[in-house]
Design an enzyme around this catalytic site. Structure first.
Site, PDB file in Angstrom:
ATOM      1  N   SER A 189      -7.405 -31.369 -40.350  1.00 42.21           N
ATOM      2  CA  SER A 189      -9.278 -30.865 -40.229  1.00 42.21           C
ATOM      3  C   SER A 189      -9.051 -29.536 -40.493  1.00 42.21           C
ATOM      4  O   SER A 189      -8.135 -28.678 -40.580  1.00 42.21           O
ATOM      5  CB  SER A 189      -9.473 -30.815 -38.647  1.00 42.21           C
ATOM      6  OG  SER A 189     -10.874 -30.743 -39.059  1.00 42.21           O
ATOM      7  N   GLU A 190      -9.919 -29.936 -42.209  1.00 44.36           N
ATOM      8  CA  GLU A 190     -10.554 -28.811 -42.703  1.00 44.36           C
ATOM      9  C   GLU A 190     -10.811 -26.743 -41.490  1.00 44.36           C
ATOM     10  O   GLU A 190     -10.136 -25.956 -42.412  1.00 44.36           O
ATOM     11  CB  GLU A 190     -11.969 -29.181 -43.328  1.00 44.36           C
ATOM     12  CG  GLU A 190     -12.017 -30.055 -44.600  1.00 44.36           C
ATOM     13  CD  GLU A 190     -12.468 -31.587 -43.864  1.00 44.36           C
ATOM     14  OE1 GLU A 190     -11.867 -31.518 -42.964  1.00 44.36           O
ATOM     15  OE2 GLU A 190     -13.000 -31.853 -44.700  1.00 44.36           O
ATOM     16  N   ASN A 191     -10.910 -27.195 -40.432  1.00 43.00           N
ATOM     17  CA  ASN A 191     -11.934 -26.043 -40.533  1.00 43.00           C
ATOM     18  C   ASN A 191     -10.419 -25.609 -39.396  1.00 43.00           C
ATOM     19  O   ASN A 191     -10.754 -24.855 -38.513  1.00 43.00           O
ATOM     20  CB  ASN A 191     -12.701 -26.052 -39.002  1.00 43.00           C
ATOM     21  CG  ASN A 191     -12.690 -27.411 -37.951  1.00 43.00           C
ATOM     22  OD1 ASN A 191     -11.496 -28.232 -38.711  1.00 43.00           O
ATOM     23  ND2 ASN A 191     -12.545 -27.070 -36.833  1.00 43.00           N
ATOM     24  N   GLY A 192      -8.654 -25.647 -39.584  1.00 40.90           N
ATOM     25  CA  GLY A 192      -7.691 -25.188 -39.596  1.00 40.90           C
ATOM     26  C   GLY A 192      -7.272 -25.816 -37.936  1.00 40.90           C
ATOM     27  O   GLY A 192      -6.291 -25.179 -37.902  1.00 40.90           O
ATOM     28  N   SER A 216      -6.618 -22.741 -44.521  1.00 38.66           N
ATOM     29  CA  SER A 216      -6.413 -24.525 -44.272  1.00 38.66           C
ATOM     30  C   SER A 216      -6.376 -25.197 -45.467  1.00 38.66           C
ATOM     31  O   SER A 216      -5.951 -26.269 -45.799  1.00 38.66           O
ATOM     32  CB  SER A 216      -7.731 -24.620 -42.847  1.00 38.66           C
ATOM     33  OG  SER A 216      -7.915 -25.748 -43.108  1.00 38.66           O
TER      34      SER A 216
END
Lengths: 228, 218
Positions: free
Chosen positions: B53-56, B95
């Site tokens: 997930s892009e938020n890490g 990320s």
């Protein structure tokens, strides 16, 4: 003795000037330095350039800062989005300038600023509308566009735990933009949920070394609001 | 002449399940918003696929039970998620370095339009949209090793979405390698669209009628 902690949010935000570029961390209210944002509204600096993942949602936080007419320009990856009512209203009457960026380009431009890199080439957005007016160059047969570093005058950050040197530990997905923004600004201001004694934070868990942090205020903000 | 309908389009879950079937063990995968997010529900837990997930987050698991929500653990669509054993957290810059450095085996995205040269349009329906939401779509489209699009074959008014050239603003050029719709699975090849699967009973002629760009059978 090095001690970056201050006694109040007001003290933490003292001296932020009109026209400053302010990097505001957090992602969908998780790891968002809400007390510092509210404090900035009180503090009164105007004509700000704000860098944040969204143009604000609902009526609080970044949305309220925009609603109070304090933001000259917003740099974000989500402009119009669910709940971006205040931004849309202000934008429609020409009350705010918008720079829209792919989320990774936004993060990398701040990382470049933190690392002393003035500009870099990326394939993201090459050949799209967002590349208009940007230099492009072909490497190994692929097109890349030039993006410039994005430094902040100020960064507002939320940590889970911190010590007086400003070493920071984050909680779960609350890390997000916090480390890169902390590193990319001249004046980095942190609100932390918990204070730890120096030496108490395990060195291998410190995600932001204290070298990047200037001021630290203890705000036991609790869990982010529940989403529906 | 009235066409006799003898085939049944896939519903959203069946479409997500059809795509999930093709994700092999060992891949690292990012799922976009909408039907792509549903794909995660159809990868059996014993098949080790690492979701990003892009938020890490790497190693994301399914949604928690309502009484087990951790308010600090959300995905890039702001939904509560869990971690699988082996998961890790990282900052936004790490990320997206992972995305942009070509380390994801696959990203599944929704789309408005896909062109036969692999061009993707999924963020704006008009050049006049001056305050759009881009998020991480351009980074993912340019960075992942493969882009699979999952979308409805046609618009609500019946217009084609599989085109010779996109008419909406592009997310990235030439990035899409495969398209899953409720009617068919279509590869993007150097020669254009190639149909590799269709729902039972559907003919290539009926599919072509609903598609702007020429379709080939492999």
């Amino acid at each position: 003795m090095i001690d970056k902690s201050v006694r109040s949010v007001a003290e933490a935000l003292a001296g932020i000037k009109d026209g400053a570029t302010v990097l505001i961390a957090g992602f969908a209210q998780v790891g968002e330095p809400r007390a510092l944002i509210d404090g900035l509204i009180e503090q009164g600096a105007r004509d700000l350039t704000v860098v944040h993942n969204t143009a604000g949602r609902g009526r609080e936080g970044v949305a309220r800062l925009i609603g109070e007419g304090r933001v000259r320009k917003i740099v974000c990856s989500f402009a119009r989005s669910r709940g971006s009512v205040i931004f849309e209203e202000v934008f429609a009457r020409g009350g705010i300038e918008l720079e829209i960026l792919p989320q990774g380009t936004m993060a990398e431009r701040m990382r470049a600023a933190a690392a002393g890199i003035p500009a870099f080439y990326t394939a993201t957005a090459a050949g799209t509308k967002l590349a208009e007016g940007k230099e492009s160059r072909v490497f190994n047969g692929r097109e890349y566009i030039l993006e410039h570093a994005l430094p902040g005058d100020v960064a507002l950050v939320e940590a889970w735990r911190a010590d007086r040197w400003g070493n920071l530990v984050y909680r779960d997905a609350g890390r997000n933009f916090n480390p890169v923004m902390a590193a990319a600004a001249t004046l980095t201001i942190v609100q932390t949920q918990h204070m730890a004694e120096l030496g108490e934070l395990p060195p291998e868990e410190i995600a932001t070394p204290g070298i990047y942090v200037d001021r630290l205020v203890h705000v036991a903000a609790g869990d982010p609001p529940l989403k529906n | 002449m009235v066409e006799t309908v003898t085939w049944q389009p896939l519903d959203r879950d069946a479409l997500a399940a059809r795509l999930a079937r093709d994700i092999p063990e060992g891949w690292s995968v990012n799922l976009g918003i909408g039907i792509p997010t549903l794909v995660g529900n159809f990868v059996p837990p014993e098949r080790e696929v690492i979701f990003h997930s892009e938020n890490g987050i790497l190693g994301m698991g399914p949604a928690p039970a309502p009484d087990k929500v951790n308010r600090w653990l959300i995905n890039a669509s702001s939904q509560y998620v869990t971690l699988r054993p082996g998961a890790s957290y990282m900052s936004h810059s790490d990320s997206f370095a992972l995305v942009r450095g070509g380390h994801l085996d696959l990203c599944v995205l929704g789309a408005f339009q896909v062109a036969e040269n692999g061009d993707l349009a999924n963020w704006a329906r008009s050049d006049d949209d001056n305050a759009p939401a881009i998020g991480g779509a351009m980074d993912l489209a340019a960075g992942a090793k493969r882009i699979w699009v999952v979308m409805e074959h046609n618009t609500r008014s019946g217009d084609a979405r599989l085109l010779r050239r996109c008419t909406y603003p592009l997310t990235a050029k030439g990035c899409v390698t495969r398209v899953y719709t409720e009617l068919a699975v279509i590869d993007v090849t150097p020669a254009g669209f190639a149909v590799i699967d269709m729902v039972p009973g559907l003919t290539i002629e009926a599919l072509q009628e609903r598609t702007d760009a020429p379709l080939a059978l492999p």
